[in-house]
Scaffold this motif. Structure first.
Motif, mmCIF file in Angstrom:
data_model
loop_
_atom_site.group_PDB
_atom_site.id
_atom_site.type_symbol
_atom_site.label_atom_id
_atom_site.label_comp_id
_atom_site.label_asym_id
_atom_site.label_seq_id
_atom_site.Cartn_x
_atom_site.Cartn_y
_atom_site.Cartn_z
ATOM 1 N N MET A 74 -19.624 66.302 96.809
ATOM 2 C CA MET A 74 -18.858 65.432 95.927
ATOM 3 C C MET A 74 -17.673 66.138 95.278
ATOM 4 S SD MET A 74 -20.041 62.597 96.427
ATOM 5 C CE MET A 74 -21.386 62.223 97.557
ATOM 6 N N SER A 75 -17.696 67.470 95.251
ATOM 7 C CA SER A 75 -16.545 68.185 94.715
ATOM 8 C C SER A 75 -15.301 67.937 95.572
ATOM 9 C CB SER A 75 -16.844 69.683 94.634
ATOM 10 O OG SER A 75 -17.039 70.235 95.928
ATOM 11 N N VAL A 76 -15.507 67.742 96.874
ATOM 12 C CA VAL A 76 -14.380 67.401 97.752
ATOM 13 C C VAL A 76 -13.814 66.029 97.376
ATOM 14 C CG1 VAL A 76 -13.666 67.042 100.141
ATOM 15 C CG2 VAL A 76 -15.378 68.789 99.602
ATOM 16 N N LEU A 79 -11.540 66.140 94.340
ATOM 17 C CA LEU A 79 -10.182 66.582 94.656
ATOM 18 C C LEU A 79 -9.307 65.413 95.096
ATOM 19 C CD1 LEU A 79 -10.867 69.915 96.603
ATOM 20 C CD2 LEU A 79 -9.930 69.673 94.296
ATOM 21 N N MET A 80 -9.933 64.418 95.714
ATOM 22 C CA MET A 80 -9.208 63.230 96.168
ATOM 23 C C MET A 80 -9.150 62.140 95.097
ATOM 24 S SD MET A 80 -11.083 63.173 99.909
ATOM 25 C CE MET A 80 -10.237 61.716 100.496
ATOM 26 N N ARG A 81 -9.693 62.441 93.919
ATOM 27 C CA ARG A 81 -9.730 61.508 92.788
ATOM 28 C C ARG A 81 -10.460 60.222 93.159
ATOM 29 N NH1 ARG A 81 -3.682 61.173 90.572
ATOM 30 N NH2 ARG A 81 -4.659 59.589 89.275
ATOM 31 N N SER A 82 -11.519 60.377 93.961
ATOM 32 C CA SER A 82 -12.301 59.232 94.407
ATOM 33 C C SER A 82 -13.200 58.722 93.286
ATOM 34 C CB SER A 82 -13.156 59.618 95.617
ATOM 35 O OG SER A 82 -14.134 58.634 95.892
ATOM 36 N N ARG A 83 -13.178 57.422 93.053
ATOM 37 C CA ARG A 83 -14.022 56.820 92.020
ATOM 38 C C ARG A 83 -15.498 56.943 92.392
ATOM 39 N NH1 ARG A 83 -12.009 52.115 92.134
ATOM 40 N NH2 ARG A 83 -10.473 52.396 90.495
ATOM 41 N N LEU A 84 -15.805 56.757 93.667
ATOM 42 C CA LEU A 84 -17.199 56.875 94.108
ATOM 43 C C LEU A 84 -17.703 58.300 93.946
ATOM 44 C CD1 LEU A 84 -19.748 55.778 95.464
ATOM 45 C CD2 LEU A 84 -18.688 56.255 97.672
ATOM 46 N N ALA A 85 -16.869 59.278 94.306
ATOM 47 C CA ALA A 85 -17.271 60.676 94.159
ATOM 48 C C ALA A 85 -17.527 61.012 92.690
ATOM 49 C CB ALA A 85 -16.198 61.604 94.738
ATOM 50 N N TRP A 86 -16.714 60.459 91.790
ATOM 51 C CA TRP A 86 -16.941 60.701 90.354
ATOM 52 C C TRP A 86 -18.288 60.128 89.920
ATOM 53 C CZ3 TRP A 86 -17.882 57.264 86.408
ATOM 54 C CH2 TRP A 86 -17.873 57.792 85.114
ATOM 55 N N THR A 137 -15.820 55.129 102.194
ATOM 56 C CA THR A 137 -16.840 54.968 103.235
ATOM 57 C C THR A 137 -17.541 56.291 103.519
ATOM 58 O OG1 THR A 137 -15.542 53.191 104.243
ATOM 59 C CG2 THR A 137 -17.252 54.198 105.591
ATOM 60 N N LEU A 138 -16.761 57.375 103.591
ATOM 61 C CA LEU A 138 -17.340 58.686 103.865
ATOM 62 C C LEU A 138 -18.332 59.098 102.784
ATOM 63 C CD1 LEU A 138 -17.491 61.396 105.353
ATOM 64 C CD2 LEU A 138 -15.476 62.120 104.046
ATOM 65 N N PHE A 139 -17.910 58.989 101.529
ATOM 66 C CA PHE A 139 -18.780 59.442 100.449
ATOM 67 C C PHE A 139 -19.924 58.464 100.192
ATOM 68 C CE2 PHE A 139 -14.888 61.839 99.548
ATOM 69 C CZ PHE A 139 -15.419 63.106 99.540
ATOM 70 N N ALA A 140 -19.713 57.195 100.475
ATOM 71 C CA ALA A 140 -20.816 56.241 100.363
ATOM 72 C C ALA A 140 -21.898 56.567 101.386
ATOM 73 C CB ALA A 140 -20.301 54.819 100.559
ATOM 74 N N PHE A 141 -21.466 56.858 102.611
ATOM 75 C CA PHE A 141 -22.431 57.214 103.656
ATOM 76 C C PHE A 141 -23.173 58.494 103.296
ATOM 77 C CE2 PHE A 141 -23.338 59.602 107.590
ATOM 78 C CZ PHE A 141 -24.191 58.704 108.204
ATOM 79 N N THR A 142 -22.433 59.494 102.799
ATOM 80 C CA THR A 142 -23.052 60.757 102.402
ATOM 81 C C THR A 142 -24.072 60.550 101.286
ATOM 82 O OG1 THR A 142 -21.018 61.932 102.989
ATOM 83 C CG2 THR A 142 -22.597 63.099 101.605
ATOM 84 N N SER A 143 -23.720 59.716 100.315
ATOM 85 C CA SER A 143 -24.622 59.473 99.189
ATOM 86 C C SER A 143 -25.900 58.781 99.638
ATOM 87 C CB SER A 143 -23.912 58.601 98.136
ATOM 88 O OG SER A 143 -22.718 59.204 97.695
ATOM 89 N N VAL A 144 -25.770 57.802 100.507
ATOM 90 C CA VAL A 144 -26.949 57.078 100.991
ATOM 91 C C VAL A 144 -27.851 58.000 101.811
ATOM 92 C CG1 VAL A 144 -27.728 55.204 102.494
ATOM 93 C CG2 VAL A 144 -25.806 54.825 100.937
ATOM 94 N N VAL A 145 -27.245 58.844 102.655
ATOM 95 C CA VAL A 145 -28.040 59.770 103.468
ATOM 96 C C VAL A 145 -28.800 60.753 102.590
ATOM 97 C CG1 VAL A 145 -27.887 61.666 105.126
ATOM 98 C CG2 VAL A 145 -26.602 59.564 105.522
ATOM 99 N N MET A 146 -28.126 61.293 101.574
ATOM 100 C CA MET A 146 -28.793 62.265 100.707
ATOM 101 C C MET A 146 -29.907 61.612 99.892
ATOM 102 S SD MET A 146 -25.777 64.747 99.373
ATOM 103 C CE MET A 146 -27.040 65.801 98.681
ATOM 104 N N LEU A 147 -29.664 60.390 99.440
ATOM 105 C CA LEU A 147 -30.710 59.675 98.710
ATOM 106 C C LEU A 147 -31.902 59.390 99.616
ATOM 107 C CD1 LEU A 147 -31.805 58.185 96.244
ATOM 108 C CD2 LEU A 147 -30.525 56.163 97.000
ATOM 109 N N MET A 148 -31.632 59.028 100.864
ATOM 110 C CA MET A 148 -32.717 58.764 101.805
ATOM 111 C C MET A 148 -33.525 60.029 102.075
ATOM 112 S SD MET A 148 -34.231 56.440 103.512
ATOM 113 C CE MET A 148 -33.049 55.090 103.565
ATOM 114 N N MET A 149 -32.834 61.164 102.172
ATOM 115 C CA MET A 149 -33.540 62.435 102.366
ATOM 116 C C MET A 149 -34.423 62.745 101.161
ATOM 117 S SD MET A 149 -30.645 64.916 104.075
ATOM 118 C CE MET A 149 -31.729 66.330 103.875
#
Length: 384
Positions: A74-76, A79-86, A137-149
């Motif tokens: 999420m630190s990446v 850097l992109m000032r993504s609302r989802l990443a925040w 989309t990228l960070f949403a997918f990453t978040s869902v995968v990590m939560l599933m793990m």
């Protein structure tokens, strides 16, 4: 104190790196420190064990491993000032704080660090306003995968504390899925305090992550559709030898009206679409004024002048830079709302700098003290 803090924040934002770059570094540093503190220098080996399905040999590594890797990811996005990443970074900071205070390896200094990072994220929420479809989309997918793990591996690790016991990964994945989606068939029930708290965490995180991810992905799509609908009308106007007035401040509105009174063609560029029925007879483009494609859509490369008159001096500076990069013969005009930013606005070299608010205090003092106010003085102060 608050005004001074806002002024300094505005000055730092003008350089285009604050606060998202420091926050990204702090979050990444916290993630690495958590991996090293709880798992040692061989945290990559533990990650390999988890991927091979041997995580039950080291059950205490799961929370810090997933949280640390999540913070690095999420630190990446920060850097992109993504609302989802925040949003995800804030949730991960809360999880890190809980793990460091109540986990197997308590670490009070690191918990204080995580708390400070969380406070810094919450204090700067307005900065993270980007919601591009690709990044979301990228960070949403990453978040869902990590939560599933987290949910699957945690269910498998606590399997003996469920009734009937969870003894394989397929059953753990099934339980994690029905719990995250709040379906809850009731065929697998936690019967210890630890497993019940784990189930609560899965439900809370599942609702938060899915709701945030869905909003982050769908919102840009809807916004783009609305922008296309609003901007379709402007295509009937030939945008050439016109003026592009950017912003919805009093200065921008009055400038647009005065130009229109003089029979000039004007295109207004707004960040948000106006309410239905408002400005129905005005040529409008909706979008980010610092985006070259949006400026090109507004015809900035064929305009007589591009007037950046938003209430954020940093955005006005970025708009002037984008207009110059776009090319063309349009003159650039930048409004300055704070005298402290005047020297920085000059660095981007707009053709005209207009600073009406800077004049107010000096003009009032001159009138009250009886000093002579001339037209040349006013023009010099207003148009720098």
């Amino acid at each position: 104190m608050r005004e001074a803090r806002q002024r300094w924040a505005g000055v730092l934002r003008a350089h285009g790196w604050f606060p998202h770059v420091p926050l990204a570094l702090l979050l990444a540093g916290g993630g690495l420190k958590m991996l090293h503190a709880d798992l040692g220098q061989d945290w990559q080996r533990y990650l390999a064990l988890v991927m091979e399905g041997q995580f039950d040999q080291h059950p205490a590594l799961l929370p810090p491993l997933l949280i640390g890797l999540g913070q690095l990811t999420m630190s990446v996005g920060l850097l992109m000032r993504s609302r989802l990443a925040w949003t995800m970074a804030s949730l991960l900071s809360i999880a890190a704080l809980a793990s460091l205070l109540f986990g197997v390896h308590r670490n009070v200094p690191m918990a204080i660090y995580s708390a400070l990072v969380l406070l810094a994220l919450l204090a700067s929420w307005q900065t993270f306003d980007r919601s591009s479809l690709a990044a979301s989309t990228l960070f949403a997918f990453t978040s869902v995968v990590m939560l599933m793990m987290y949910a699957t591996l945690g269910s498998y690790y606590l399997g003996a504390q469920f009734s009937p016991p969870i003894t394989d990964l397929v059953t753990a994945f099934y339980y994690a899925t029905i719990t995250m989606t709040t379906v809850g068939y009731g065929d697998i029930v936690p019967h210890t305090p630890e497993s019940r708290l784990f189930a609560v965490s899965v439900v809370v995180l599942g609702v938060a992550v899915f709701a945030t991810s869905l909003t982050a992905v769908v919102s840009p799509m809807i916004k783009r559709s609305l922008q296309r609908i609003v901007n379709q009308k402007g295509r009937t106007m030939k945008r050439k030898d016109h003026y592009v007035v950017i912003g919805n401040t009093s200065l921008a509105i009055n400038t647009w009206r005065e130009l229109a009174k003089r029979g000039q063609s004007v295109t207004r560029l707004l960040r948000d679409a106006p309410a239905e029925g408002e400005l129905s007879d005005v040529d409008i483009v909706v979008g980010d004024s610092s985006d070259i494609d949006v400026l090109r859509q507004a015809g900035a490369h064929e305009a007589k002048a591009v007037l950046a008159m938003r209430d954020d001096d940093a955005e006005n500076a970025f708009t002037v830079l984008a207009a110059k990069e776009l090319g063309g013969t349009a003159r650039t005009v930048a409004a300055v709302n704070d005298a402290r930013h005047l020297s920085r606005i000059k660095l981007v070299q707009p053709d005209v700098i207009i600073a009406p608010q800077v004049l107010g205090g000096e003009l009032t003092a001159m009138l009250l003290t009886g000093e002579k106010v001339t037209a040349d003085f006013v023009l010099q102060r207003v148009f720098q």
